[in-house]
Design a protein around this motif. Structure first.
Motif, PDB file in Angstrom:
ATOM      1  N   ALA A  83      50.167  54.022  16.765  1.00 63.36           N
ATOM      2  CA  ALA A  83      51.319  54.936  16.787  1.00 63.36           C
ATOM      3  C   ALA A  83      52.047  54.837  18.129  1.00 63.36           C
ATOM      4  O   ALA A  83      53.280  54.855  18.174  1.00 63.36           O
ATOM      5  CB  ALA A  83      50.851  56.366  16.536  1.00 63.36           C
ATOM      6  N   ALA A  84      51.303  54.711  19.216  1.00 62.45           N
ATOM      7  CA  ALA A  84      51.926  54.594  20.545  1.00 62.45           C
ATOM      8  C   ALA A  84      52.748  53.303  20.636  1.00 62.45           C
ATOM      9  O   ALA A  84      53.848  53.291  21.198  1.00 62.45           O
ATOM     10  CB  ALA A  84      50.851  54.632  21.631  1.00 62.45           C
ATOM     11  N   ARG A  87      55.957  53.904  18.727  1.00 55.64           N
ATOM     12  CA  ARG A  87      56.915  54.751  19.460  1.00 55.64           C
ATOM     13  C   ARG A  87      57.607  53.938  20.564  1.00 55.64           C
ATOM     14  O   ARG A  87      58.799  54.071  20.796  1.00 55.64           O
ATOM     15  CB  ARG A  87      56.199  55.981  20.043  1.00 55.64           C
ATOM     16  N   GLN A  88      56.840  53.088  21.211  1.00 59.13           N
ATOM     17  CA  GLN A  88      57.419  52.241  22.268  1.00 59.13           C
ATOM     18  C   GLN A  88      58.399  51.229  21.664  1.00 59.13           C
ATOM     19  O   GLN A  88      59.445  50.941  22.247  1.00 59.13           O
ATOM     20  CB  GLN A  88      56.298  51.494  22.988  1.00 59.13           C
ATOM     21  N   GLU A  90      60.150  51.664  18.955  1.00 57.85           N
ATOM     22  CA  GLU A  90      61.374  52.417  18.618  1.00 57.85           C
ATOM     23  C   GLU A  90      62.217  52.660  19.873  1.00 57.85           C
ATOM     24  O   GLU A  90      63.432  52.469  19.852  1.00 57.85           O
ATOM     25  CB  GLU A  90      60.993  53.744  17.958  1.00 57.85           C
ATOM     26  N   ALA A  91      61.563  53.046  20.961  1.00 53.84           N
ATOM     27  CA  ALA A  91      62.306  53.299  22.206  1.00 53.84           C
ATOM     28  C   ALA A  91      62.995  52.029  22.694  1.00 53.84           C
ATOM     29  O   ALA A  91      64.156  52.059  23.126  1.00 53.84           O
ATOM     30  CB  ALA A  91      61.352  53.832  23.272  1.00 53.84           C
ATOM     31  N   TYR A 114      52.942  54.262   8.688  1.00 58.52           N
ATOM     32  CA  TYR A 114      54.363  54.228   9.035  1.00 58.52           C
ATOM     33  C   TYR A 114      55.094  55.496   8.564  1.00 58.52           C
ATOM     34  O   TYR A 114      56.021  55.958   9.236  1.00 58.52           O
ATOM     35  CB  TYR A 114      55.020  52.986   8.429  1.00 58.52           C
ATOM     36  N   LEU A 117      55.241  58.164  10.953  1.00 62.25           N
ATOM     37  CA  LEU A 117      56.151  57.905  12.068  1.00 62.25           C
ATOM     38  C   LEU A 117      57.617  57.995  11.628  1.00 62.25           C
ATOM     39  O   LEU A 117      58.511  57.643  12.391  1.00 62.25           O
ATOM     40  CB  LEU A 117      55.857  56.517  12.650  1.00 62.25           C
TER      41      LEU A 117
END
Ligand code: COA
Length: 142
Positions: A83-84, A87-88, A90-91, A114, A117
Motif C-alpha cells: 500500500a505504501a 501511495r508513493q 500515485e504521488a 487495489y 486504495l
C-alpha cells in the motif's frame, strides 16, 4: 522495520525483485516480464532496513499514469509495504503535469488490495502471461 521508498534509475534491485516475484514465484516468462518498456519508465524501489523489499514501475501515456510491476517480497507482505508503494506511485504520477487518471492491469487475486486504495475495476477478465487480470482505474481530482 523502517521502510523507505524512492524513485531510482538503477534497475539492478528492481529487476532482481521482479525476477523473484514474477518469474520465479508466478512463472511469468522472461519475455513477458522484460517487455522493453523499462527504459522509458519511472521505477520505485522500496527498502526495509536498507534491504530491497519491493518495487513498482510507472509509465505515462497521455493523461494516463500506468502503474505496473507492483511486487513485494513474500516475507514483507501483509506489513503495509504494498500500500505504501502504491501511495508513493500515485504521488509520483500526480506530480507529473497532465496526468488525470491512474490505470493498472490487476491480477484478479489482488483486486481487493487495489480497491482499498480507491481503484475501480472495469471491463471483462482477460489473460496476460497466463494470469487472469482486470483493468482498474482511479480518477484524480486535482
Ligand atoms: N487479497 C485481499 N486483500 C489484500 C491482498 C490480497 N491478495 N493483498 C493485500 N491485501 C490487503 C491487506 O490485507 C491490507 O488491508 P488493510 O489495509 O485492511 O490492512 C491492504 O490490502 C494493504 O496490504 P499490504 O500489506 O500493503 O500489501 P502487501 O505488502 O502484501 O502487497 C501485493 C500486496 C499484491 C503487492 C503483494 O501481495 C505481492 O507482491 N504479490 C505478488 C505480486 C503481485 O501479485 N503483484 C500484483 C500484480 S497486479
Amino acid at each position: 522495520m523502517k521502510h523507505e521508498i524512492t524513485e531510482t534509475t538503477d534497475l539492478t534491485h528492481c529487476h532482481a525483485l521482479r525476477r523473484t516475484v514474477f518469474i520465479e514465484e508466478q512463472n511469468v516468462s522472461e519475455a513477458d516480464e522484460m517487455d522493453g518498456l523499462d527504459a522509458e519508465a519511472i521505477h520505485l524501489i522500496a527498502t526495509c532496513d536498507g534491504k530491497p523489499a519491493g518495487t513498482a514501475r510507472l509509465l505515462i501515456r497521455g493523461e494516463t499514469g500506468k502503474i505496473g510491476r507492483v511486487a513485494v517480497l513474500r516475507e514483507h507482505r501483509g506489513t503495509g509495504l504494498g500500500a505504501a508503494i502504491m501511495r508513493q506511485a500515485e504521488a509520483a504520477l500526480r506530480s507529473r503535469p497532465g496526468v488525470t487518471r491512474l490505470y493498472l492491469s490487476a491480477q484478479t487475486h489482488a483486486l481487493p488490495f487495489y480497491e482499498k486504495l480507491g481503484y475501480v475495476a472495469y471491463g471483462p477478465e482477460y489473460d496476460d502471461a497466463g494470469i487472469p487480470h482486470r483493468d482498474m482505474e482511479k480518477r484524480l481530482d486535482r
